[in-house]
Design a protein around this motif. Structure first.
Motif, PDB file in Angstrom:
ATOM      1  N   VAL A 183      32.319  10.715  -0.519  1.00 25.41           N
ATOM      2  CA  VAL A 183      32.396  10.586  -1.972  1.00 25.41           C
ATOM      3  C   VAL A 183      33.848  10.600  -2.443  1.00 25.41           C
ATOM      4  N   PHE A 184      34.693  11.403  -1.789  1.00 19.61           N
ATOM      5  CA  PHE A 184      36.098  11.466  -2.166  1.00 19.61           C
ATOM      6  C   PHE A 184      36.912  10.340  -1.526  1.00 19.61           C
ATOM      7  N   THR A 185      36.542   9.970  -0.301  1.00 20.41           N
ATOM      8  CA  THR A 185      37.272   8.910   0.390  1.00 20.41           C
ATOM      9  C   THR A 185      37.023   7.558  -0.256  1.00 20.41           C
ATOM     10  N   VAL A 186      35.750   7.197  -0.398  1.00 20.37           N
ATOM     11  CA  VAL A 186      35.416   5.886  -0.956  1.00 20.37           C
ATOM     12  C   VAL A 186      35.806   5.815  -2.435  1.00 20.37           C
ATOM     13  N   ILE A 189      37.001   9.637  -9.403  1.00 18.44           N
ATOM     14  CA  ILE A 189      36.845   9.476  -7.958  1.00 18.44           C
ATOM     15  C   ILE A 189      35.409   9.774  -7.540  1.00 18.44           C
ATOM     16  N   ILE A 190      34.851  10.853  -8.065  1.00 14.91           N
ATOM     17  CA  ILE A 190      33.471  11.230  -7.722  1.00 14.91           C
ATOM     18  C   ILE A 190      32.495  10.155  -8.176  1.00 14.91           C
ATOM     19  N   VAL A 191      32.686   9.638  -9.389  1.00 16.00           N
ATOM     20  CA  VAL A 191      31.792   8.594  -9.903  1.00 16.00           C
ATOM     21  C   VAL A 191      31.860   7.348  -9.031  1.00 16.00           C
ATOM     22  N   ARG A 192      33.092   6.917  -8.674  1.00 17.62           N
ATOM     23  CA  ARG A 192      33.248   5.706  -7.864  1.00 17.62           C
ATOM     24  C   ARG A 192      32.756   5.907  -6.428  1.00 17.62           C
ATOM     25  N   GLY A 193      32.860   7.130  -5.912  1.00 20.26           N
ATOM     26  CA  GLY A 193      32.429   7.383  -4.538  1.00 20.26           C
ATOM     27  C   GLY A 193      30.975   7.773  -4.405  1.00 20.26           C
ATOM     28  N   LEU A 194      30.322   8.061  -5.531  1.00 22.16           N
ATOM     29  CA  LEU A 194      28.947   8.549  -5.491  1.00 22.16           C
ATOM     30  C   LEU A 194      27.971   7.589  -4.817  1.00 22.16           C
ATOM     31  N   PRO A 195      28.051   6.273  -5.063  1.00 21.49           N
ATOM     32  CA  PRO A 195      27.086   5.378  -4.407  1.00 21.49           C
ATOM     33  C   PRO A 195      27.107   5.472  -2.891  1.00 21.49           C
ATOM     34  N   GLU A 196      28.302   5.451  -2.296  1.00 25.42           N
ATOM     35  CA  GLU A 196      28.373   5.501  -0.844  1.00 25.42           C
ATOM     36  C   GLU A 196      28.035   6.892  -0.322  1.00 25.42           C
ATOM     37  N   CYS A 197      28.353   7.929  -1.090  1.00 28.02           N
ATOM     38  CA  CYS A 197      27.953   9.281  -0.717  1.00 28.02           C
ATOM     39  C   CYS A 197      26.439   9.385  -0.617  1.00 28.02           C
TER      40      CYS A 197
END
Length: 438
Positions: A60-63, A227-235
């Motif tokens: 979630v943080f990386t993506v 960052i969390i919002v943008r990474g949430l889908p892949e998380c």
């Protein structure tokens, strides 16, 4: 021609890297099966969801950081790209420390929660403890590989991961056989090899080769939220594997027993390789999607999406063909009991059709979250990870019998694909570049 070169410049190293990463698990299984026994493979399969949950949280943080970084690079905002990168590293470090402490100090309760019966508990506990010790470098490796790939050095990522894979193979042999460390040896070998990979990929920042740098970082909670919002889908997508694995293991325990769990463990190793190919293509495309989006280039976005779908689906066809041709020989490497081997081979022929569908869902989701259509990507991955998959896994065997569990993967990925295509068309009707500013 330039777009084609870029396509393969990013996709090829990314696929090689992801396949190498997932070979860790496959090699662990082979050495553990031969050096410890069939139940040890089942124990690793029980612990694996915890590792995947950690990977999902790091993702979630990386993506999220990579997506924002790529868009900012695309529009020439180097300072903003660095700020996003540094926040991502801080967040990955924090979650690595937390998960490490949980895995080290709450080992047995976590193993019981994951479904470890008395048959598996001792080995599961050993594997989780020693793997957790290395969680921080393993998590930072994921973060750095994604960042360095975005910073135009995908070859270094491949070199680091391939080197680590070789080290892991040697380490498995050394610690399981000459040193007789059993399942603990497999976990330590993986942790040490990933730490080596982290050191290698870190040379990108020490050599100051690209745009991104370590440095002072004034913490910005609004950026953390973004960052969390943008990474949430892949998380959420990363949760699909552990949630589905836990659910299938529980259903198999009910209908088939421990032999079913051991057979599914073999299938899970093959699945890890298939997922590596699809995720490798998706992660290779992510910087290209993000930069094209940041530049406002609709033509390039359409081009990369089309070829991403073609390449990923072609990979799934190749994987299916290879499995149908040689899966008995692959599983024989694990030296498992005959009853487990027989069930695993039969189940693979039923289970593997899902790779064709999974390959398409993976690319569509990558395209959507890389172009900030987060709600669509989250919707697809929630369906794949928590709703449709669980309903199908639980309901299908109850209606059609235990054998139907092996069709569950294909059924739930197929249902989700219908939704994915509908949401993709809806998203693009609203305009690809709307909201391109990140």
């Amino acid at each position: 021609m330039e777009k084609r070169k870029l396509l393969f410049k990013y996709i090829t190293p990314s696929v090689v890297s992801m396949v190498s990463v997932f070979l860790y698990a496959i090699v662990d299984g082979i050495f553990v099966g031969r050096g410890v026994g069939t139940s040890a493979i089942g124990a690793i399969n029980i612990v694996f969801p915890y590792i995947m949950i950690y990977t999902a949280l790091v993702t979630v943080f990386t993506v999220g950081g990579m997506t924002i970084t790529a868009i900012r690079i695309g529009r020439g905002d180097k300072a903003g790209a660095n700020l996003s990168f540094r926040h991502s590293v801080i967040l990955c470090t924090a979650i690595g420390i937390i998960m490490c402490l949980a895995g080290v100090f709450e080992t047995e309760p976590l193993c019981r929660l994951l479904g470890a019966s008395d048959v598996f508990i001792d080995m599961a506990r050993d594997y989780m403890f020693w793997y957790s010790v290395f969680f921080l470098p393993c998590g930072l490796l994921i973060a750095f590989c994604g960042t360095v790939r975005n910073d135009e050095d995908p070859v270094l990522v491949s070199a680091s991961v391939i080197t680590a894979t070789v080290c892991n193979i040697f380490g498995d042999w050394l610690l399981i056989f000459p040193f007789h460390m059993g399942i603990k040896g497999a976990a330590v070998a993986t942790g040490v090899s990933q730490s080596i990979a982290l050191l290698i990929v870190s040379t990108h920042f020490l050599g100051k080769k690209g745009i991104l740098r370590f440095g002072k970082c004034r913490f910005d909670w609004s950026l953390v939220k973004k960052i969390i919002v943008r990474g949430l889908p892949e998380c959420v997508n990363q949760f699909s594997a552990p949630v589905s694995t836990i659910a299938i293991n529980l259903v198999l325990q009910k209908y088939v027993g421990s032999v079913g769990i051991n057979a599914f463990a073999l299938i899970a190793y093959v699945s890890a390789f298939a997922v590596a190919v699809f995720v490798g293509v998706a992660e290779g495309l992510q910087p290209l999607f993000g930069r094209s989006y940041g530049e406002g280039n609709e033509e390039d976005l359409a081009y990369y999406l089309k070829w991403g779908v073609i390449i990923s689906f072609a990979g799934s066809v190749a994987i299916l063909a290879v499995l149908f041709a040689i899966c008995p020989s692959i599983y024989a490497l694990y030296d498992v009991e005959k009853i487990t081997l027989s069930l695993a081979i039969r189940a693979t022929y039923l289970f593997s059709w899902g790779y064709l569908v999974q390959s398409l869902n993976t690319i569509i989701v990558s395209y959507l979250y890389s172009t900030t259509r987060t709600k669509y990507a989250v919707t697809i991955n929630v369906l794949r990870s928590f709703i449709v998959n669980l309903l199908v896994i639980v309901v299908l065997p109850g209606i059609f019998g235990a054998e139907a569990i092996w069709f569950a993967f294909t059924v739930y990925e197929g249902i989700v694909l219908i939704v994915s295509v509908a949401l993709l068309k809806r998203a693009d009707r609203k305009g690809i570049i709307s909201g391109a500013k990140e």
